[in-house]
Enzyme design. Structure first.
Site, PDB file in Angstrom:
ATOM      1  N   GLU A   1     -15.873 -32.387  66.572  1.00  8.49           N
ATOM      2  CA  GLU A   1     -16.319 -33.648  67.180  1.00  8.49           C
ATOM      3  C   GLU A   1     -17.669 -33.491  67.865  1.00  8.49           C
ATOM      4  OE1 GLU A   1     -11.865 -34.883  68.729  1.00  8.49           O
ATOM      5  OE2 GLU A   1     -13.532 -34.783  70.122  1.00  8.49           O
TER       6      GLU A   1
ATOM      7  N   CYS B   1     -23.447 -34.567  73.091  1.00  9.71           N
ATOM      8  CA  CYS B   1     -22.465 -33.550  73.479  1.00  9.71           C
ATOM      9  C   CYS B   1     -21.967 -32.889  72.190  1.00  9.71           C
ATOM     10  CB  CYS B   1     -21.338 -34.264  74.217  1.00  9.71           C
ATOM     11  SG  CYS B   1     -19.970 -33.212  74.641  1.00  9.71           S
TER      12      CYS B   1
ATOM     13  N   CYS C   1     -10.388 -23.912  70.511  1.00 12.57           N
ATOM     14  CA  CYS C   1     -10.792 -23.026  71.605  1.00 12.57           C
ATOM     15  C   CYS C   1      -9.609 -22.133  71.938  1.00 12.57           C
ATOM     16  CB  CYS C   1     -11.201 -23.839  72.825  1.00 12.57           C
ATOM     17  SG  CYS C   1     -11.716 -22.814  74.223  1.00 12.57           S
TER      18      CYS C   1
ATOM     19  N   CYS D   1      -6.996 -24.281  78.233  1.00 15.01           N
ATOM     20  CA  CYS D   1      -6.900 -25.004  79.508  1.00 15.01           C
ATOM     21  C   CYS D   1      -5.886 -26.140  79.292  1.00 15.01           C
ATOM     22  CB  CYS D   1      -8.259 -25.567  79.916  1.00 15.01           C
ATOM     23  SG  CYS D   1      -9.502 -24.286  80.090  1.00 15.01           S
TER      24      CYS D   1
ATOM     25  N   CYS E   1      -6.884 -29.885  78.509  1.00 15.57           N
ATOM     26  CA  CYS E   1      -7.917 -30.084  77.482  1.00 15.57           C
ATOM     27  C   CYS E   1      -7.299 -30.170  76.089  1.00 15.57           C
ATOM     28  CB  CYS E   1      -8.912 -28.934  77.560  1.00 15.57           C
ATOM     29  SG  CYS E   1     -10.109 -28.928  76.211  1.00 15.57           S
TER      30      CYS E   1
ATOM     31  N   CYS F   1     -13.295 -34.220  74.681  1.00 16.12           N
ATOM     32  CA  CYS F   1     -13.397 -33.648  73.345  1.00 16.12           C
ATOM     33  C   CYS F   1     -12.073 -33.082  72.863  1.00 16.12           C
ATOM     34  CB  CYS F   1     -14.493 -32.606  73.297  1.00 16.12           C
ATOM     35  SG  CYS F   1     -15.940 -33.314  72.524  1.00 16.12           S
TER      36      CYS F   1
HETATM   37  N1  SAH Z   1     -15.455 -24.604  77.074  1.00 15.60           N
HETATM   38  C1  SAH Z   1     -16.536 -25.082  77.863  1.00 15.60           C
HETATM   39  C2  SAH Z   1     -17.266 -26.273  77.271  1.00 15.60           C
HETATM   40  C3  SAH Z   1     -16.416 -27.317  76.609  1.00 15.60           C
HETATM   41  S1  SAH Z   1     -15.347 -28.224  77.689  1.00 15.60           S
HETATM   42  C4  SAH Z   1     -16.048 -25.395  79.269  1.00 15.60           C
HETATM   43  O1  SAH Z   1     -14.843 -25.395  79.511  1.00 15.60           O
HETATM   44  O2  SAH Z   1     -16.906 -25.611  80.132  1.00 15.60           O
HETATM   45  C5  SAH Z   1     -16.534 -29.265  78.508  1.00 15.60           C
HETATM   46  C6  SAH Z   1     -16.042 -29.899  79.787  1.00 15.60           C
HETATM   47  O3  SAH Z   1     -15.007 -30.852  79.507  1.00 15.60           O
HETATM   48  C7  SAH Z   1     -15.463 -28.889  80.770  1.00 15.60           C
HETATM   49  O4  SAH Z   1     -16.038 -29.074  82.048  1.00 15.60           O
HETATM   50  C8  SAH Z   1     -13.993 -29.250  80.796  1.00 15.60           C
HETATM   51  O5  SAH Z   1     -13.433 -28.920  82.046  1.00 15.60           O
HETATM   52  C9  SAH Z   1     -14.033 -30.746  80.519  1.00 15.60           C
HETATM   53  N2  SAH Z   1     -12.760 -31.308  80.047  1.00 15.60           N
HETATM   54  C10 SAH Z   1     -11.871 -30.743  79.231  1.00 15.60           C
HETATM   55  N3  SAH Z   1     -10.793 -31.553  79.051  1.00 15.60           N
HETATM   56  C11 SAH Z   1     -11.023 -32.662  79.792  1.00 15.60           C
HETATM   57  C12 SAH Z   1     -10.291 -33.855  80.040  1.00 15.60           C
HETATM   58  N4  SAH Z   1      -9.099 -34.051  79.481  1.00 15.60           N
HETATM   59  N5  SAH Z   1     -10.824 -34.784  80.861  1.00 15.60           N
HETATM   60  C13 SAH Z   1     -12.043 -34.582  81.428  1.00 15.60           C
HETATM   61  N6  SAH Z   1     -12.795 -33.476  81.220  1.00 15.60           N
HETATM   62  C14 SAH Z   1     -12.275 -32.522  80.424  1.00 15.60           C
HETATM   63 FE1  SF4 Z   2     -11.755 -24.393  75.917  1.00 14.81          FE
HETATM   64 FE2  SF4 Z   2     -11.207 -26.874  76.672  1.00 14.81          FE
HETATM   65 FE3  SF4 Z   2     -10.925 -24.875  78.389  1.00 14.81          FE
HETATM   66 FE4  SF4 Z   2     -13.412 -25.641  77.649  1.00 14.81          FE
HETATM   67  S1  SF4 Z   2     -11.926 -26.845  78.795  1.00 14.81           S
HETATM   68  S2  SF4 Z   2     -12.592 -23.536  77.804  1.00 14.81           S
HETATM   69  S3  SF4 Z   2     -12.977 -26.225  75.505  1.00 14.81           S
HETATM   70  S4  SF4 Z   2      -9.754 -25.144  76.501  1.00 14.81           S
END
Ligand code: SAH
Ligand code: SF4
Length: 367
Positions: free
Chosen positions: A91, A104, A111, A115, A118, A331
Site C-alpha cells: 500500500e 506515505c 512486517c 505491533c 498495527c 497502513c
Molecule cells: N515500522 C515503522 C514505519 C511504519 S508504521 C514504524 O513503526 O515507525 C508508521 C506509523 O504508523 C508508526 O508510527 C505506527 O506507530 C503508526 N501506526 C501503526 N498502526 C497504526 C494504527 N492502527 N493507527 C494509527 N497509527 C498506526
Molecule cells: Fe511494523 Fe506496524 Fe510495528 Fe511499524 S507499527 S514496526 S509497520 S508492526
C-alpha cells in the site's frame, strides 16, 4: 527483467559505460524517467531508436498493477493497493494537509515486528522491497496526485531500518539531482526503534529526517503493544535518539499513537515529556485508527487534553488527525480487506471484515 527505477545514478553510469555511451546519457534517461515520468522507452525521443530498443530489452519502467484505490471525500486522502511483479501487494497513501502533499510509502511486504495495534504487523514479514519498488510507489502516485509531493515518509508497510540498504538506495535515487531531485530534508524515515539502524543513520550522516514511534512512554506499556521494545528498551532508545541529534543536529520526530484508556492519561503525557526532554524534538500525536475494539480511539477532548499537557514543555507538538484515515487508512488495512475478499469464496468472512467492507461501500456511495 530489471527495473530501471532500481538503478542509482552511478549504477546507470556503469551500464552506459559498458555500452560505450557517453556520461550524459544518464542525465537524459534520469530526466525522462523521473522528471517527465515516462513509462515507456519509446517516449525517450532524445535517444536514438537503437538505444531506446536496447533499453527496452534490458529494463522495465513500471512493474505495478493498481488493484484498488480509495479516496476520502473529507480531505482527498487517497490510498492505493499495488500488486507487484511477483503478485505480492503493498500500500501507499497520498495525504493532503493544506499546502503539504505527503506521500506515505512502504518498505517491506508486511512486517516482522507485530505491533498489536498495527494491521501490517498482523501480516508478519513476507519480503523486503527493493529500491525500485520503493521508488515506483512515488512515481505511480505522482501521476495521480493533485500536485507533486512536498514530503515523502516511510510510514507505510514495514520497518525501514530492517531493510536499511534498499531504503537508503531508494532515498538516494529519489533525491538525485539529475532525476526527481527531491529534497533530502523532506524525506522521513520512521522506525519502531531499531537502535542499530538509528546509530548507523547517524554515523553515515544521512541527510534524511528520522522519526521514532514511541507510542508509550513507560517501558512496561511499550512492551505490551510493541514486542520489539523488549529488545531495544526505552532508556537505550532515548540515548540513541540523543546520539543521532548530536551527530546530525537534526531534530527527531517522536510519534505517539494515542489509544483510549491505554496511553492517554496525564501521567502518560508527563512521562512522555520527561523522557523526551533531553532530545530536541517534535512530537506527533496520532489518534489510533483501528477496527479492533481493543484499540479504541481517544475522544476529541482527551486528545486535546493530552496535546495540551505535552505542548507546554516540548519544542513542537502536532496532532496528526489524519481525517482521511476514515478510509481505514492506517497502513495494512486496505491490504487486509483485499486479502479477505479474495479468501471469502472459500473461507468464512469474519465479523470484523464484514464491518470493514460495509464502511468501504458506504464510502464509495459518498464519492
Ligand atoms: N515500522 C515503522 C514505519 C511504519 S508504521 C514504524 O513503526 O515507525 C508508521 C506509523 O504508523 C508508526 O508510527 C505506527 O506507530 C503508526 N501506526 C501503526 N498502526 C497504526 C494504527 N492502527 N493507527 C494509527 N497509527 C498506526
Ligand atoms: Fe511494523 Fe506496524 Fe510495528 Fe511499524 S507499527 S514496526 S509497520 S508492526
Amino acid at each position: 527483467m530489471r527495473n530501471l527505477l532500481n538503478l542509482t545514478n552511478e549504477e546507470l553510469q556503469n551500464y552506459f559505460n559498458e555500452l560505450g555511451e557517453p556520461r550524459f546519457r544518464v542525465k537524459q534517461v534520469y530526466q525522462g524517467a523521473f522528471q517527465k515520468g515516462y513509462e515507456r522507452f519509446d517516449r525517450f525521443t532524445n535517444l536514438s531508436k537503437k538505444l531506446r530498443e536496447k533499453l527496452a530489452e534490458d529494463f522495465t519502467l513500471r512493474s505495478f498493477k493498481e488493484l484498488e484505490r480509495i479516496s476520502s471525500p473529507l480531505d482527498g486522502t487517497t490510498k492505493f493497493l499495488w500488486q507487484m511483479a511477483d503478485g505480492r501487494k503493498i500500500e501507499s497513501v497520498i495525504i493532503y494537509e493544506g499546502k503539504r502533499v505527503t506521500f506515505c510509502i512502504s518498505s517491506q511486504v508486511g512486517c516482522a515486528l507485530g505491533c498489536t495495534f498495527c494491521a501490517t504487523g498482523k501480516m508478519g514479514w513476507l519480503r523486503d522491497l527493493n529500491a525500485g519498488e520503493i521508488v515506483e510507489q512515488v512515481l505511480q502516485m505522482s501521476r495521480q496526485a493533485k500536485s507533486p509531493p512536498t514530503n515523502i515518509v516511510f510510514m507505510g508497510m514495514g520497518e525501514p531500518m530492517l531493510n536499511y540498504d534498499e531504503v537508503m538506495r531508494a532515498a538516494e535515487i529519489l533525491s538525485d539531482n539529475e532525476g526527481l531531485n527531491f529534497s533530502r530534508r523532506k524525506i522521513t524515515i520512521s522506525t519502531s526503534g531499531i537502535i542499530p539502524g538509528i546509530r548507523r543513520m547517524a554515523d553515515e550522516e544521512r541527510p534524511y529526517r528520522l522519526a521514532i514511534s514511541l507510542n508509550a512512554a513507560f517501558q512496561h506499556k511499550r512492551e505490551q503493544v510493541m514486542p520489539i521494545a523488549k529488545k531495544y528498551p526505552l532508556p537505550q532508545l532515548m540515548e540513541a535518539a540523543q546520539y543521532y541529534y548530536r551527530k546530525t543536529r537534526k531534530r527527531v520526530t517522536f510519534e505517539y499513537v494515542l489509544i483510549a484508556g491505554f496511553n492517554d492519561s496525564l501521567d502518560d503525557a508527563r512521562e512522555l515529556v520527561r523522557i523526551t526532554r533531553k532530545v530536541p524534538c517534535k512530537i506527533n500525536i496520532i489518534p489510533v485508527n483501528s477496527q479492533d475494539d481493543n484499540f479504541p480511539a481517544p475522544s476529541e477532548a482527551k486528545l486535546r487534553q493530552f496535546e495540551q499537557a505535552v505542548q507546554d514543555s516540548v519544542y513542537a507538538v502536532t496532532v496528526r488527525n489524519r481525517k482521511g484515515w476514515d478510509i481505514q487508512a492506517a497502513c495494512g488495512m486496505l491490504y487486509a480487506t483485499n486479502e479477505a475478499k479474495g479468501k471469502a469464496a472459500t473461507h468464512k468472512v469474519d465479523v470484523q471484515t464484514v464491518k470493514m467492507k460495509d464502511e468501504r461501500l458506504k464510502m464509495k456511495e459518498k464519492i
